[in-house]
Design an enzyme around this catalytic site. Structure first.
Site, PDB file in Angstrom:
ATOM      1  N   HIS A  95       1.151  -1.484  -0.124  1.00  0.00           N
ATOM      2  CA  HIS A  95       0.100  -0.145  -0.254  1.00  0.00           C
ATOM      3  C   HIS A  95       1.368   1.273  -0.038  1.00  0.00           C
ATOM      4  CE1 HIS A  95      -4.023   1.564   0.096  1.00  0.00           C
ATOM      5  NE2 HIS A  95      -3.595   2.419   1.527  1.00  0.00           N
ATOM      6  N   ASP A 173     -13.197   3.080   7.704  1.00  0.00           N
ATOM      7  CA  ASP A 173     -12.309   4.170   7.034  1.00  0.00           C
ATOM      8  C   ASP A 173     -13.293   4.483   5.142  1.00  0.00           C
ATOM      9  OD1 ASP A 173      -9.674   5.023   6.128  1.00  0.00           O
ATOM     10  OD2 ASP A 173     -10.023   3.643   4.280  1.00  0.00           O
ATOM     11  N   ARG A 180     -12.598  13.147   4.694  1.00  0.00           N
ATOM     12  CA  ARG A 180     -11.650  13.778   4.289  1.00  0.00           C
ATOM     13  C   ARG A 180     -10.830  14.156   3.890  1.00  0.00           C
ATOM     14  NH1 ARG A 180      -7.462   9.144   5.518  1.00  0.00           N
ATOM     15  NH2 ARG A 180      -5.636  10.354   5.643  1.00  0.00           N
ATOM     16  N   SER A 195      -5.892   4.954   8.444  1.00  0.00           N
ATOM     17  CA  SER A 195      -6.445   4.838   7.597  1.00  0.00           C
ATOM     18  C   SER A 195      -6.370   3.553   6.314  1.00  0.00           C
ATOM     19  CB  SER A 195      -6.280   5.934   6.659  1.00  0.00           C
ATOM     20  OG  SER A 195      -7.113   5.577   5.198  1.00  0.00           O
ATOM     21  N   LYS A 199      -7.471  -0.985   6.249  1.00  0.00           N
ATOM     22  CA  LYS A 199      -8.036  -1.820   5.742  1.00  0.00           C
ATOM     23  C   LYS A 199      -6.912  -3.104   5.324  1.00  0.00           C
ATOM     24  CE  LYS A 199      -7.619   1.834   2.177  1.00  0.00           C
ATOM     25  NZ  LYS A 199      -8.558   2.596   2.767  1.00  0.00           N
TER      26      LYS A 199
END
Ligand code: URA
Length: 436
Positions: A95, A173, A180, A195, A199
């Protein structure tokens, strides 16, 4: 027995005044917001207070755990590879903390598939000036990220990857991320760390490599902040049983020669065909090596999968499995404008933030929750920093379906690039490696 309860004004006030939220208060906020018992205006105020005041490590850990607990946590430990019966999957994911031109997931996932990994990738949509993997992949006609759990399991066993919308994973999230994006509260270490990691912990991967961006196009600009973010995320992953490590990488200049949705898919295909820009190839392979290592895949050569076409084969199979047509033409905005060089010389630095904002203005990102992005919106960068430029040559071409967006996008580029006599100072793409 009376049940102790919380209220949003007191929680917002505590954070606004620099206090520390208790574990119970955090659990209550995340649960109440996820289930629609907190007004958007109240959550916006709390996010802004967190943005301005920060959070302690203890608060970040609890906020992340509460976000994980807001939905289901997938478990693939029972799955076995269909090509090697009895062998457990080498579950590993990646990620990024968000960048400009950051299409790396698209070539990276098939490279790791071709190396024998199994990638359960819960991907996100664009956030602020940065693009999202799902918005890019959905530019492929027919591709869908809305796939069932049964399909994710089947793809992991049979193909070695599934790229899906987080859906019921960490639903807190999903709501907070969208809020956001439209309340200028994205660039916050606690909010980014929680966040990303909520996930990734919920998606069921056993190993994870993070790409923590540094520079003008990153949410956190300085190396010190990005390093702190990476350390925080590595600790969160480790505490939840996910073997986690991170690379710190440069995001002062956009990655590659394209920024946007379909244009980034097209560039990823060049990489999978054995070509593509050097920086995209370098980062793809560096992350692939980390992923293979942390997943325990020995004796594999990620670069070979680009040379021999096996990564391309995996990509085509993955796209087809998720409804996409790997041979379909990719969309390109019907209207374009080109910025040309005023003089000859050498291309200087290109500011990633300005390019990200320009592409967002073209329609590649959102300015309201749930807005449809333009798949054909984007930019081609004809000259990268350090490359020679002749007077009048094209430097950037901007694409959109809505021509009234072009002027604003072009003006975002004012002062964001230069052509000079000297090449710009070279910076390493990979700055550091953080392990648990
Ligand atoms: N990626 C995420 O999933 N969340 C962020 O906040 C930033 C990047």
């Amino acid at each position: 027995m009376t049940q102790f309860t919380f209220d949003m004004p007191s929680i917002i006030r505590t954070k606004r005044d620099g206090g520390v939220l208790s574990d119970d208060a955090i659990d209550w906020v995340i649960d109440a917001y996820t289930h629609g018992r907190v007004a958007e205006a109240q959550m916006s105020a709390l996010l802004m207070a967190i943005f301005l005041r920060g959070m302690t490590n203890g608060e970040i850990a609890r906020w992340t755990a509460a976000m994980v607990d807001s939905g289901e946590r997938l478990d693939f430990s029972d799955l076995r590879r269909s090509d090697a019966p009895g062998k457990p999957l080498a579950l590993v994911d990646k990620h990024s903390t968000g960048g400009v031109g950051d299409k790396i997931t698209i070539p990276l996932v098939p490279v790791v598939m071709a190396c024998g990994g199994a990638v359960p990738q819960a991907a996100g949509r664009g956030l602020g000036h940065t693009g999202g993997t799902l918005d890019k992949l959905e530019a492929i006609p027919g591709f869908t990220a809305e796939i069932s759990k049964a399909q994710i399991r089947q793809q992991l066993c049979e193909l070695g990857a599934a790229i899906f919308a987080a859906g019921e994973l960490a639903p807190a999230d999903r709501k907070i991320y969208a809020l956001r994006d439209v309340t200028a509260t994205t660039e916050s270490l606690p909010l980014i760390a929680s966040s990303v990691m909520s996930k990734k912990i919920a998606e069921g991967t056993r190993a994870l490599v993070l790409d923590s961006k540094v520079g003008s196009g990153a949410f956190l600009k300085t190396e010190a902040e990005s390093r702190e973010l990476a350390r925080t995320m590595v600790e969160l992953g480790t505490a939840h049983g996910v073997r986690t490590r991170a690379l710190l990488t440069d995001m002062n200049t956009p990655l590659g020669r394209t920024v946007g949705n379909a244009v980034e898919v097209a560039e990823s295909l060049e990489v999978l065909a054995g070509g593509g820009p050097d920086d995209v190839v370098e980062l793809t392979l560096a992350l692939a090596r980390e992923m293979c290592d942390v997943a325990g895949l020995d004796g594999v050569d990620p670069a070979e999968t680009l040379r021999d076409g096996t990564a391309m084969d995996r990509f085509r199979a993955l796209v087809a499995a998720q409804g996409g047509d790997p041979d379909a033409a990719l969309p390109l905005g019907a209207h374009s404008e080109t910025v040309s060089a005023p003089c000859g010389g050498t291309m200087g630095d290109i500011d990633a933030m300005a390019v990200g904002l320009a592409v967002w203005r073209l329609g590649a990102g959102r300015s309201a929750p749930g807005e449809q992005v333009q798949f054909g919106a984007g930019m081609r960068i004809h000259r990268r920093p350090g490359e020679p430029v002749a007077a009048g040559e094209p430097l950037f071409t901007l694409y959109t379906d809505t021509p009234e967006r072009l002027a604003g996008a072009v003006s975002e580029l004012d002062g964001a690039w230069s052509v000079g006599d000297e090449p710009p100072a070279r910076r390493p793409l990979i700055i550091d490696r953080i392990t648990g």
